[in-house]
Scaffold this active site. Sequence first.
Site, PDB file in Angstrom:
ATOM      1  N   PHE A 149      -1.820  89.021 -33.136  1.00  0.00           N
ATOM      2  CA  PHE A 149      -1.263  87.703 -33.477  1.00  0.00           C
ATOM      3  C   PHE A 149      -2.276  86.578 -33.338  1.00  0.00           C
ATOM      4  O   PHE A 149      -2.090  85.497 -33.912  1.00  0.00           O
ATOM      5  CB  PHE A 149      -0.050  87.399 -32.574  1.00  0.00           C
ATOM      6  CG  PHE A 149      -0.424  86.911 -31.195  1.00  0.00           C
ATOM      7  CD1 PHE A 149      -0.731  85.563 -30.987  1.00  0.00           C
ATOM      8  CD2 PHE A 149      -0.505  87.776 -30.112  1.00  0.00           C
ATOM      9  CE1 PHE A 149      -1.094  85.096 -29.724  1.00  0.00           C
ATOM     10  CE2 PHE A 149      -0.868  87.316 -28.859  1.00  0.00           C
ATOM     11  CZ  PHE A 149      -1.175  85.975 -28.664  1.00  0.00           C
ATOM     12  N   GLU A 176       3.590  90.772 -36.595  1.00  0.00           N
ATOM     13  CA  GLU A 176       4.889  90.277 -37.054  1.00  0.00           C
ATOM     14  C   GLU A 176       5.205  88.891 -36.488  1.00  0.00           C
ATOM     15  O   GLU A 176       6.163  88.245 -36.902  1.00  0.00           O
ATOM     16  CB  GLU A 176       5.993  91.288 -36.693  1.00  0.00           C
ATOM     17  CG  GLU A 176       6.238  91.516 -35.207  1.00  0.00           C
ATOM     18  CD  GLU A 176       5.277  92.533 -34.558  1.00  0.00           C
ATOM     19  OE1 GLU A 176       4.094  92.626 -34.990  1.00  0.00           O
ATOM     20  OE2 GLU A 176       5.705  93.201 -33.597  1.00  0.00           O
ATOM     21  N   SER A 226      -4.343  94.900 -28.311  1.00  0.00           N
ATOM     22  CA  SER A 226      -4.495  95.108 -26.872  1.00  0.00           C
ATOM     23  C   SER A 226      -4.981  96.533 -26.576  1.00  0.00           C
ATOM     24  O   SER A 226      -4.827  97.444 -27.399  1.00  0.00           O
ATOM     25  CB  SER A 226      -3.158  94.851 -26.177  1.00  0.00           C
ATOM     26  OG  SER A 226      -2.194  95.753 -26.687  1.00  0.00           O
ATOM     27  N   CYS A 281      -9.675  86.943 -27.738  1.00  0.00           N
ATOM     28  CA  CYS A 281     -10.203  88.138 -27.080  1.00  0.00           C
ATOM     29  C   CYS A 281     -11.574  87.852 -26.472  1.00  0.00           C
ATOM     30  O   CYS A 281     -12.047  88.594 -25.629  1.00  0.00           O
ATOM     31  CB  CYS A 281     -10.307  89.284 -28.061  1.00  0.00           C
ATOM     32  SG  CYS A 281     -11.526  88.989 -29.325  1.00  0.00           S
TER      33      CYS A 281
END
Length: 497
Positions: A149, A176, A226, A281
């Site tokens: 996301f 989503e 992740s 990240c």
Amino acid sequence: MKQIQHWIGGGLSAGTSNRVGPVFNPARGEQTGEVVLASTADVDRAVRTARAAFETWRFSSLTQRQNVMFAFRELVAARRMDFASLLTAEHGKTIDDALGEVQRGLEVVEFACNIAHLLKGDFSEQVSTGVDTYTIRQPLGVVAGITPFNFPAMVPMWMYPLAIACGNTFVLKPSEKDPSASMLAGELLAEAGLPDGVFNVVHGDKEAVDALLEHPLVAAVSFVGSTPIARYIYETGTRNGKRVQALGGAKNHMIVLPDADMDLAADAAVSAGYGSAGERCMAISAMVAVGDAGDPLIDGVRARIEKLKVGPGDETGVEMGPLVTRQHLEKVRGYVDAGEDAGALLVADGRDLVVDGYEKGFFLGPTLFDHVTTEMSVYTDEIFGPVLSTVRMEHYEEAIRLINENPYGNGTAVFTNDGGAARKFQSEVEVGMVGINVPIPVPLSFYSFGGWKDSIFGSHAIYGPEGVHFYTRQKVVISRWADPIHRGVDLGFPTHG
Ligand code: NAD
């Protein structure tokens, strides 16, 4: 309420499932849309459409592919504000940050514009008498991309421009939580002249992902997300015979040595710790202050975060937006509670922040911990929020060891004015992307992006030269045309002469 459908074969598709997922405006804390969640049958249709398109796209000329990429580059550049608005509306990041995301994605499109050069093979004349050897790189088939996301435009652009330019066709399963940017990409690729079916988008959750991982016509999977899901994708995809690159989560450390420029270090820590509300990240989430660096560093960071303006991402002057969902906000708040309970010193507490006019928004103010120890969950876990932890260490060696013992290895940085100390760091640190007085070392598109250890599964980093290798397979050809020498049958192993 906005309805978001799949993009299959160059057009919208409602799919066959009646499952939908909510899409929120995180600043307002309100649901603004509904995205269809694909069934296994929907994924099958998208993959078969992509496979059919592959039969012709793989034979498209390099010039045609480059022309599509050049046209797409122009369209994205012209519509960058439309992308940014979608990102801010569904993810929450500021417009400036969103524009930066689009720019970093565009760089990969620009790299893909050069695909004719990138696909050149090797050629050796006369490896044996009258015999030449050469290599060609050919596409794999249908490639699936599964994305997180936090960069809804850029991370898919790390994948599909290069995969498509290499001659593959693509099925994207974006997050989503913020699916709209992928739909705009689909429209613009079509406008750029990409044939129908070469690029497809299926929205969905685990059902869609599993359908991609199990589909016999999917040749390769690029994943970013992740670590637990990255590991699952890698194990399941490779078990099903696919080529997989799966980039995972991170816990990025920034070492500050006492001789560093403390203003530079504090600026960097705040920018990299709280930019995009820490949902990057490559965010810095652990500062490691060595020797006397601790006090001036903490003072510098505290002074800067007191001035940060937090609010809705589309408001002028706002520097940090909300978190993506209420659930994620609660998770990050839980980490702040846990850090306090474990005895870390809470220097700045963002839990009570209320943004006027946006009381239901998913906001958490910048939060700073000092005297964090390595068994605390604020240290061990990827928080993915605006929470910066400080670990104090006596010696540089210990600080490097700390990073090397961490299971993640995505990005890291050292701040120092000592060239020898910096060189030791780049040589000894066990992390894939290293910054020296640079806090977020994300390489440009002509290098490749990838961490080490639990931050990546698979042998290829993403985009850049490694991306070209991931999306193609090499064929080696040994050919004899001129003056064949008839030696008769010889069952011995071929040698050269
Ligand atoms: P996530 O792992 O929850 O989701 C990523 C993708 O996997 C989404 O498309 C999601 O729908 C799908 N997914 C989620 N749960 C699944 C399941 N059980 N089975 C199959 N598929 C599933 O990640 P996220 O929360 O969207 O993104 C944040 C994470 O991504 C952070 O950990 C961050 O560090 C990481 N990230 C890494 C990089 C990198 O380059 N290494 C870049 C960006 C983000």
